[in-house]
Scaffold this active site. Structure first.
Site, PDB file in Angstrom:
ATOM      1  N   GLY A  96     105.892  68.827  16.404  1.00 54.17           N
ATOM      2  CA  GLY A  96     105.409  69.513  17.588  1.00 54.17           C
ATOM      3  C   GLY A  96     106.595  70.045  18.381  1.00 54.17           C
ATOM      4  CB  CYS A  97     107.172  73.105  20.384  1.00 50.35           C
ATOM      5  SG  CYS A  97     105.634  73.191  21.334  1.00 50.35           S
ATOM      6  CG  ASN A  98     105.573  69.840  24.271  1.00 50.36           C
ATOM      7  OD1 ASN A  98     106.241  70.611  24.942  1.00 50.36           O
ATOM      8  ND2 ASN A  98     104.254  69.935  24.201  1.00 50.36           N
ATOM      9  CB  ALA A  99     107.203  66.039  19.042  1.00 53.01           C
ATOM     10  CB  THR A 158     111.862  69.566  23.476  1.00 51.80           C
ATOM     11  OG1 THR A 158     111.375  70.810  22.975  1.00 51.80           O
ATOM     12  CG2 THR A 158     112.830  69.841  24.619  1.00 51.80           C
TER      13      THR A 158
END
EC number: 1.2.1.38
Length: 342
Positions: A148-151, A153
């Site tokens: 995931g993109c948040n994950a 980051t």
């Protein structure tokens, strides 16, 4: 020899980003594009910004001749992705951009995504696609699960610190600002311009965001014991970018030194001089990650600020980085473009 690539889900944001990146890749050729809802259309009809490229017409994924394909990117929503991937040839190299193969435990998948996993054996086979930390496994993988993109980051912000034992594990806070493209291209009322612009809001408050499952899985594995962080994402009325502000207990200089050592040889991760922090402007449209560390006025606390482009390094750029490794190509090929500024 040029590698032939297929993209399933080419009419979404991550699919378009893959096309943008691969179009200038020296070792890849886009041989097939699928988007079942827009089959029969040309890419310039769906995305006019790609009209200068000579691209295949969109088809359904069932129409692709996979015997001519070296690697397939799957940029479909979760649940749909596992259903499609389970029907692809058993020897096909696949990079999945959805959430379907990120979590190793089928029960964890059901908890965070609300349905039973329909391809459990493939779930066991998948390699987690955070390139900088799973590079060796990715090189030999058939199926890679993009993060995931948040994950991604949050993990760039914390993994080296947890591994080195320089921060406390029971009081980690991530405050994350996320661009609207992370929600995908489907029409949603809360993402209409009049609903989103000139505003700023927290969502999935209280640890309910699905990427929390990746944090639980990866940080607990690193620490050798359960680790749960506080994580709150916020939706910004901007198109691209994620900015994470992490609050940790530990010596700020030791935190910075740990990052500098851990990422010294990573081509896409830039650790800023101590005391400097990045902006999403610094990484827009690129595969780079910028990390800054500063101390807090409270003794023994450090602040970690991390910026990346959610569509590139957070998704499609990461996927291409992994595909390069899977196909025996140079890891940075097609990805060294400078960020877009202003």
């Amino acid at each position: 020899m040029t590698k032939k690539i297929a993209i399933i889900g080419a009419s979404g944001y991550t699919g378009a980003e893959l096309i943008r990146l691969i179009s200038s890749h020296p070792g890849m050729e886009i041989a097939a594009l699928a988007a079942n809802s827009k089959a029969g259309q040309t890419m310039d009809q769906v995305f006019p910004f790609l009209r200068h490229l000579d691209l295949p017409q969109l088809v359904t994924w069932e129409q692709i001749d996979f015997t001519q394909i070296d690697l397939c990117f799957c940029a479909l929503p979760h649940k749909t992705s596992q259903e499609v991937i389970s029907q692809l040839p058993g020897d096909m190299k696949i990079v999945d951009l959805s959430a379907d193969f990120r979590l190793r435990d089928p029960q964890a998948y059901k908890k965070w995504y609300g349905n039973d996993h329909a391809a459990v054996e493939m779930q066991k086979e998948a390699v987690y696609g955070l390139t900088e930390f799973y590079r060796d496994e990715i090189k030999g993988a058939r199926l890679v699960a993009g993060t995931g993109c948040n994950a991604a980051t949050g993990q760039f912000s914390l993994r080296p610190l947890i591994s080195a034992g320089v921060i406390g594990l029971d009081d980690i806070i991530l405050d994350m600002k996320c661009a609207v493209s992370g929600a995908g291209r489907s029409l949603k009322e809360n993402l209409l311009h009049a609903e989103l612009s000139e505003g700023y809001n927290a969502y999935a408050v209280g640890g309910t965001h699905r990427h929390q499952g990746e944090f639980d899985q990866e940080f607990s594995l690193l620490a050798g014991r359960p680790v749960q962080i506080q994580f709150t994402p916020h939706l910004l009325p901007v198109n691209r970018g994620i900015l994470s502000t992490g609050y940790v207990s530990g010596d700020a200089q030791a935190v910075h030194d740990t990052f500098a050592k851990a990422y010294a040889d990573e081509p896409f991760i830039q650790v800023l001089p101590f005391g400097q922090t990045p902006s999403t402007h610094d990484v827009r449209g690129s595969n780079f990650v910028h990390i800054g560390v500063t101390g807090d006025r409270i003794q023994g606390r450090a602040i970690v600020v991390t910026a990346l482009d959610n569509l590139c390094k957070g998704s499609s750029g990461q996927a291409l980085q992994n595909a390069n490794l899977m196909l025996g190509l140079g890891e940075t090929e097609g990805l060294m473009m400078a960020p877009l500024f202003p």
